[in-house]
Design a protein around this motif. Structure first.
Motif, short mmCIF file in Angstrom:
data_model
loop_
_atom_site.label_atom_id
_atom_site.label_comp_id
_atom_site.label_asym_id
_atom_site.label_seq_id
_atom_site.Cartn_x
_atom_site.Cartn_y
_atom_site.Cartn_z
N TYR A 98 -4.51 25.80 5.39
CA TYR A 98 -5.85 25.69 5.99
C TYR A 98 -6.49 24.34 5.66
O TYR A 98 -7.24 23.78 6.46
N TYR A 99 -6.17 23.80 4.47
CA TYR A 99 -6.81 22.57 4.01
C TYR A 99 -6.06 21.33 4.47
O TYR A 99 -4.83 21.30 4.51
N HIS A 139 -1.78 18.63 8.96
CA HIS A 139 -3.09 19.17 9.35
C HIS A 139 -3.63 18.40 10.56
O HIS A 139 -3.50 17.17 10.65
N HIS A 141 -6.58 17.49 11.52
CA HIS A 141 -7.54 16.42 11.24
C HIS A 141 -6.88 15.25 10.52
O HIS A 141 -7.23 14.09 10.76
N TYR A 157 -16.38 6.20 4.98
CA TYR A 157 -15.73 7.17 5.88
C TYR A 157 -14.42 7.66 5.26
O TYR A 157 -14.13 8.86 5.28
N ARG A 162 -14.41 11.79 5.39
CA ARG A 162 -15.20 12.21 6.55
C ARG A 162 -14.36 12.51 7.77
O ARG A 162 -14.89 12.98 8.78
N LEU A 164 -12.40 14.79 7.81
CA LEU A 164 -12.21 16.23 7.68
C LEU A 164 -13.54 16.96 7.70
O LEU A 164 -14.56 16.44 7.23
N TRP A 165 -13.54 18.19 8.19
CA TRP A 165 -14.67 19.07 7.95
C TRP A 165 -14.68 19.40 6.47
O TRP A 165 -13.64 19.52 5.82
N ASP A 166 -15.88 19.57 5.90
CA ASP A 166 -15.98 19.89 4.47
C ASP A 166 -15.19 21.15 4.12
O ASP A 166 -14.60 21.25 3.04
N ALA A 167 -15.18 22.11 5.04
CA ALA A 167 -14.48 23.37 4.78
C ALA A 167 -12.97 23.18 4.67
O ALA A 167 -12.27 24.06 4.16
N CYS A 168 -12.49 22.03 5.14
CA CYS A 168 -11.05 21.75 5.10
C CYS A 168 -10.64 20.92 3.89
O CYS A 168 -9.52 20.41 3.83
#
Length: 225
Positions: A98-99, A139, A141, A157, A162, A164-168
């Motif tokens: 997921y990450y 991944h 992203h 950046y 940046r 990536l989404w923070d959740a990732c």
């Protein structure tokens, strides 16, 4: 495991000890590669102008790791001023697809104005998050992190992840990026990887730092090989 270590011409001995300490403790085969800016330029992967804010030669080239790994599998990046006391293979337990990256999320606000051999100690959000990265090179992203992006985007950046989404952005324990001079044994009694982020025993003004004697012992092993 694919391991990439940032290399700086001023700190070759730091790279050598980092590499040796990884091999000394590993339980799995390691493919260790230094990231040398001169080589990245020769391969037309890196063409940024020199940034006066960069304290090392690998400040930006670290973000080429997914490309260097062919955007396949997992890879680890670390600064050359890391010293391993444990098995890097333990990072495999944190390879959650997921990450995009998994890092130690420091809240690091150094008091010193300089580090290493007089380099400026800059402060910014998420400082040192990018000093050791477990990369999920497949991944979605992370695949956007092409050499063109690495050469074009700002330091903020890139270093603040940046892309990536923070959740990732996954979490690693402090043990895998223990900041000498910032963390204490109360934070982590048995660090697996010590990061001499202020300066290490290879600089004359940083000989007596915590875990410095252990580093020196490994350096002596290299000399006597």
């Amino acid at each position: 495991m694919k391991i990439f270590i940032g290399w700086d011409s001023r700190e070759d001995i730091a790279y050598q000890v980092c590499r040796h300490s990884l091999l000394k403790h590993t339980s799995v085969p390691l493919d260790i590669q230094p990231i040398k800016q001169s080589e990245m330029r020769e391969r037309n992967l890196y063409w940024r102008e020199h940034d006066p804010l960069s304290s090392t030669e690998f400040s930006f080239t670290r973000f080429l790791v997914p490309h260097l790994a062919g955007y396949k599998g997992w890879a680890v990046f670390m600064d050359c001023d890391f010293f391993w006391r444990g098995d890097v293979a333990a990072l495999q337990d944190y390879m959650n697809p997921y990450y995009g990256v998994v890092v130690v999320k420091h809240d690091y606000k150094p008091k010193e104005s300089t580090k290493m051999d007089g380099a400026v100690q800059h402060q910014y959000p998420r400082k040192n998050w990018s000093s050791m990265i477990l990369w999920n090179c497949e991944h979605l992203h992370v695949k956007t992190l092409t050499p063109e992006i690495v050469n074009r985007e700002s330091g903020m950046y890139l270093h603040q992840l940046r892309f990536l989404w923070d959740a990732c952005i996954g979490d690693l324990p402090i043990a895998y990026n223990y900041l000498e001079g910032w963390h204490t044994k109360d934070d982590c009694p048995n660090p697996q990887a010590v990061h001499f982020t202020r300066g290490g025993p290879w600089f004359k003004d940083w000989v007596d730092v915590e875990y410095g004697k252990e580093w020196m012992n490994v350096a002596k092993e290299i000399v006597h090989e």
